[in-house]
Design a protein around this motif. Sequence first.
Motif, mmCIF file in Angstrom:
data_model
loop_
_atom_site.group_PDB
_atom_site.id
_atom_site.type_symbol
_atom_site.label_atom_id
_atom_site.label_comp_id
_atom_site.label_asym_id
_atom_site.label_seq_id
_atom_site.Cartn_x
_atom_site.Cartn_y
_atom_site.Cartn_z
ATOM 1 N N ILE A 71 0.863 -1.177 0.000
ATOM 2 C CA ILE A 71 0.000 0.000 0.000
ATOM 3 C C ILE A 71 0.897 1.224 0.000
ATOM 4 O O ILE A 71 1.769 1.362 0.870
ATOM 5 N N SER A 72 0.710 2.085 -0.969
ATOM 6 C CA SER A 72 1.585 3.252 -1.077
ATOM 7 C C SER A 72 0.759 4.530 -1.165
ATOM 8 O O SER A 72 -0.322 4.555 -1.746
ATOM 9 N N ARG A 81 -4.739 6.405 -1.893
ATOM 10 C CA ARG A 81 -3.641 5.449 -1.808
ATOM 11 C C ARG A 81 -3.758 4.429 -2.933
ATOM 12 O O ARG A 81 -4.841 4.178 -3.452
ATOM 13 N N ASN A 83 -2.537 0.362 -4.271
ATOM 14 C CA ASN A 83 -2.091 -0.923 -3.742
ATOM 15 C C ASN A 83 -1.770 -1.884 -4.868
ATOM 16 O O ASN A 83 -2.275 -1.757 -5.989
ATOM 17 N N ASP A 140 -6.805 -1.290 9.050
ATOM 18 C CA ASP A 140 -6.707 -0.536 7.806
ATOM 19 C C ASP A 140 -7.784 -1.094 6.887
ATOM 20 O O ASP A 140 -7.796 -2.308 6.620
ATOM 21 N N MET A 142 -8.134 -1.200 3.871
ATOM 22 C CA MET A 142 -7.637 -1.822 2.646
ATOM 23 C C MET A 142 -7.182 -3.259 2.872
ATOM 24 O O MET A 142 -6.933 -3.994 1.907
ATOM 25 N N ALA A 257 0.452 -7.398 4.463
ATOM 26 C CA ALA A 257 0.489 -6.105 3.787
ATOM 27 C C ALA A 257 1.576 -5.228 4.403
ATOM 28 O O ALA A 257 1.877 -5.337 5.598
ATOM 29 N N ALA A 259 2.470 -1.076 4.333
ATOM 30 C CA ALA A 259 2.011 0.253 3.928
ATOM 31 C C ALA A 259 3.104 1.278 4.168
ATOM 32 O O ALA A 259 3.824 1.215 5.168
#
Length: 263
Positions: A71-72, A81, A83, A140, A142, A257, A259
Motif C-alpha cells: 500500500i503506497s 492510496r 495498492n 486498515d 484496505m 500487507a 504500507a
Amino acid sequence: MRYLVLSVGLLLASMGQATAGVAYVPPTVAAADTVAAPEDLREDATALLTAVRDKDVDGLAKWFAPRVMTISAGLELSRPRANDTIGPFKTAASLVAQLAQNTGGDWDVPPDVDVAAFLTKMELDFIEQSLTDGQAWGRDPMVKDAICSYAFEAYDLKAVGRAATALGIESSGFRSVLKEQVLRDAPKTTGKPLATFTPGQLYALDYDTDTPTGWTAFHLPEGGVGFAKVGGDDLGVPYVSGLCFRQNKAGDWVVVAQAATGL
C-alpha cells in the motif's frame, strides 16, 4: 514518522503561494481505528523482530504470507492510496528486495553500492521501525480482517482537495492538533485569542508567514492567519506506515500487507 521526517523538508520548497484571508472548511479526520493486539500476535511479531535484528533474512520469511499487498501513498492528502500484490517469492532475499521498494525511503542509491545489501538494509530498518515506533495497533480498511502495526484515520480526500484549492496550497499542508490549541493574532503568549482548534479536524499550515521557534502559523477557517505555540510533536497527519498481520491456517500471524507513505 519514519522516513517521512526526511521528506517534509523537501516538500516546503514546492509549496505554492497561499491566498491570504481566504476562508475554508477544515476537513474532519476520524479517530484512529485502534485495537488490542492479541498475545499470540505480539509473540509472533517479536519473533519477526528478532530475525530482523539478527539479520536472519531466511528466518524472517516464515513470518510473511506467500503474497503480500503493498500500500503506497504520497504526501498529498487529496490523493488516494494505491495498492498492489507481490509474490509468491522464490527466495527470502527476493521477498526483502521487493518489499524494500515500498518503504517510503530515500531512493538516491549511492554510487558503487551493493544494491542487494542496500535494499536489504532498507527493508530490515523498515520492519524494525514498524514494530518498535510505539504506534497503537489497529485496522486498515484496505486489508480485510488484518491487524496492523498502525491505526488508519479516515478522512474525506475531496474535502481536503477543496480546502487546498481555496487556499492555493498543496494538500500536504494540513495537520490536526493532538489537543486543544488557542490561536492568537501574534506569535506570543500575550497575543489576542482568535480561535480554538480542536482534535478531529485538519487545519491548513501557513508556510508563507515567518514564526519564531516554538510557534506555528495556520490559516484560520474564517480567513486570515493565527499562531499557536505548538511543535511537530503536538500535530498529527493521517499518514500510515507499517505492517499488517493476519493468521494463516497454521495459526501463525504473518505479514499480509506493508504500507508506506513517501514523496
